[in-house]
Design an enzyme around this catalytic site. Sequence first.
Site, PDB file in Angstrom:
ATOM      1  N   LYS A   1      -3.451   6.116 -19.871  1.00  0.00           N
ATOM      2  CA  LYS A   1      -3.528   6.610 -21.253  1.00  0.00           C
ATOM      3  C   LYS A   1      -2.187   6.415 -21.972  1.00  0.00           C
ATOM      4  O   LYS A   1      -1.754   5.305 -22.120  1.00  0.00           O
ATOM      5  CB  LYS A   1      -3.966   8.073 -21.224  1.00  0.00           C
ATOM      6  CG  LYS A   1      -5.147   8.354 -20.285  1.00  0.00           C
ATOM      7  CD  LYS A   1      -6.447   7.715 -20.730  1.00  0.00           C
ATOM      8  CE  LYS A   1      -7.530   7.788 -19.668  1.00  0.00           C
ATOM      9  NZ  LYS A   1      -7.831   9.132 -19.187  1.00  0.00           N
TER      10      LYS A   1
ATOM     11  N   TYR B   1     -10.679  17.741 -17.314  1.00  0.00           N
ATOM     12  CA  TYR B   1     -11.131  16.351 -17.429  1.00  0.00           C
ATOM     13  C   TYR B   1     -12.367  16.149 -16.532  1.00  0.00           C
ATOM     14  O   TYR B   1     -12.412  16.662 -15.411  1.00  0.00           O
ATOM     15  CB  TYR B   1      -9.986  15.415 -16.995  1.00  0.00           C
ATOM     16  CG  TYR B   1     -10.407  13.981 -16.964  1.00  0.00           C
ATOM     17  CD1 TYR B   1     -10.562  13.256 -18.142  1.00  0.00           C
ATOM     18  CD2 TYR B   1     -10.686  13.341 -15.764  1.00  0.00           C
ATOM     19  CE1 TYR B   1     -10.976  11.943 -18.111  1.00  0.00           C
ATOM     20  CE2 TYR B   1     -11.102  12.017 -15.732  1.00  0.00           C
ATOM     21  CZ  TYR B   1     -11.253  11.332 -16.904  1.00  0.00           C
ATOM     22  OH  TYR B   1     -11.673  10.032 -16.874  1.00  0.00           O
TER      23      TYR B   1
ATOM     24  N   ARG C   1       0.819  -1.223   0.000  1.00  0.00           N
ATOM     25  CA  ARG C   1       0.000   0.000   0.000  1.00  0.00           C
ATOM     26  C   ARG C   1       0.846   1.264   0.000  1.00  0.00           C
ATOM     27  O   ARG C   1       0.393   2.326  -0.403  1.00  0.00           O
ATOM     28  CB  ARG C   1      -0.993   0.013   1.183  1.00  0.00           C
ATOM     29  CG  ARG C   1      -1.791   1.310   1.249  1.00  0.00           C
ATOM     30  CD  ARG C   1      -2.998   1.251   2.166  1.00  0.00           C
ATOM     31  NE  ARG C   1      -2.756   0.603   3.426  1.00  0.00           N
ATOM     32  CZ  ARG C   1      -2.091   1.166   4.453  1.00  0.00           C
ATOM     33  NH1 ARG C   1      -1.613   2.383   4.366  1.00  0.00           N
ATOM     34  NH2 ARG C   1      -1.926   0.494   5.568  1.00  0.00           N
TER      35      ARG C   1
ATOM     36  N   ASP D   1      -2.006  18.605 -15.076  1.00  0.00           N
ATOM     37  CA  ASP D   1      -2.312  17.257 -15.536  1.00  0.00           C
ATOM     38  C   ASP D   1      -1.718  17.147 -16.943  1.00  0.00           C
ATOM     39  O   ASP D   1      -2.209  17.773 -17.883  1.00  0.00           O
ATOM     40  CB  ASP D   1      -3.832  17.060 -15.534  1.00  0.00           C
ATOM     41  CG  ASP D   1      -4.267  15.700 -16.045  1.00  0.00           C
ATOM     42  OD1 ASP D   1      -3.518  15.080 -16.823  1.00  0.00           O
ATOM     43  OD2 ASP D   1      -5.384  15.261 -15.686  1.00  0.00           O
TER      44      ASP D   1
HETATM   45  C1  PLP Z   1      -8.374   9.677 -18.054  1.00  0.00           C
HETATM   46  C2  PLP Z   1      -7.918  10.956 -17.489  1.00  0.00           C
HETATM   47  C3  PLP Z   1      -7.885  11.158 -16.111  1.00  0.00           C
HETATM   48  C4  PLP Z   1      -8.365  10.113 -15.132  1.00  0.00           C
HETATM   49  O1  PLP Z   1      -7.556   9.001 -15.169  1.00  0.00           O
HETATM   50  P1  PLP Z   1      -8.004   7.519 -14.689  1.00  0.00           P
HETATM   51  O2  PLP Z   1      -6.757   6.732 -14.876  1.00  0.00           O
HETATM   52  O3  PLP Z   1      -9.148   7.100 -15.565  1.00  0.00           O
HETATM   53  O4  PLP Z   1      -8.412   7.652 -13.262  1.00  0.00           O
HETATM   54  C5  PLP Z   1      -7.417  12.369 -15.649  1.00  0.00           C
HETATM   55  N1  PLP Z   1      -7.010  13.346 -16.485  1.00  0.00           N
HETATM   56  C6  PLP Z   1      -7.038  13.179 -17.822  1.00  0.00           C
HETATM   57  C7  PLP Z   1      -6.580  14.306 -18.694  1.00  0.00           C
HETATM   58  C8  PLP Z   1      -7.482  11.991 -18.377  1.00  0.00           C
HETATM   59  O5  PLP Z   1      -7.523  11.846 -19.704  1.00  0.00           O
END
Ligand code: PLP
Length: 385
Positions: free
Chosen positions: A202, A105, A51, A177
């Site tokens: 992604k 997002y 964890r 992000d």
């Molecule tokens: C998909 C995404 C998220 C969230 O990510 P998860 O892995 O689905 O929790 C956050 N920010 C962006 C820009 C994303 O494309």
Amino acid sequence: MSKRKMNFDTKVIHAGQPHPRIEGAVNVPIFQSSTFEYKGQKNYDDLVYVRLNNTPSHKSVSDKIAQLEGAEKAVVTSSGMSAITTTLLHFLNAGDHILAHKNLYGGTAHFMKHGLPSYGIEVDLIDARNTENWEEKLKDNTKVIYVETMTNPLVEVVELEAIVNFAKSNNLISIIDNTFASPVIFCPIKFGFDISLHSATKYLNGHSDLAAGAIIGTEKNIKAISSTLNHLGGSLDPNTCYLLDRGIKTLSVRMERQCFNALKIAEFLNDHSGVESVNYPGLISNPNHDRAKRFLCGYGAMLSFILKGSEQTANDFINKLEIPVHTWSLGGVESLVVRPAQTTHSNFTDEELLQAGIDRRLIRYSVGIESIEDLIEDFKFAIDD
Ligand SMILES: *Cc1c(COP(=O)(O)O)cnc(C)c1O
């Protein structure tokens, strides 16, 4: 590896690997063990436990991600949202205030609108493309400024340099992000941001087969955030650490092909008489082109567009496409297509869509690594037919 400086394309393969290799294994083995022997550690956060995201499986992939963004340290998390919410909850306490870009997002936008205020944290939205009213939205209790490198689904590039300068001159923590860009085209920490976040689900992983996140920054910040993460519990499974490491090894070749394909598709759409508009920062005519050229080393592999016609025209087009999978998410080797108003933004009212500049007919396309000839043929068939 020697101590010589590695280029990015070498780092995606070799950075973060243990020395010496474990039993000579070319890949970091999966440490499928929740707990590890006590070695005299003094602090809770130094105990090795699944964890705490600090087993050898976690460490190697976290180190690799830190080196890819030119940062001191990174920690992997159970999802992108876990990286985002943990970081926000770490820096913000009841009574604090955050400035955030108005288009974020979906999950993040929801957490800003409903989550943070319920903990007594004030949120104000700004237009990060334009510095005009940032100063007037600033408060004595403003702690954080939050943006995304490229926005979803309009693929807008914000004033990245102005954000960093504004944060520095007002003593704010700048958080970005960087999911849509990936470190192939933008390295936020080297650029001056305090914290870079990823949905590693992604582009970092790139194969649409796992969920993971990453938090990147200075050693001091990441140690402190990890301590928060250790109690919020967003840990990554060791097997997923292995898959993520494997995915990252092909990040630069994937992104190179995906960006190449995306520009070709954007140019094709831009020249097509059946297309009303195209959003892709690589197009010279795109209003984000100059900012993208100034700040990024590429234009990414996400694009969106509107076909002349109705919502039905858009639906018919999507149904006729044969190559991309009709679904949300992005960043995988396979192309994906979706209508945001119908899916990712389906909880937006018509007025909210209008405010966000999202036409109900808008189609978003996450460009994969397939043959560009095949992808364009697929478009020709689906638009013309
Ligand atoms: C998909 C995404 C998220 C969230 O990510 P998860 O892995 O689905 O929790 C956050 N920010 C962006 C820009 C994303 O494309």
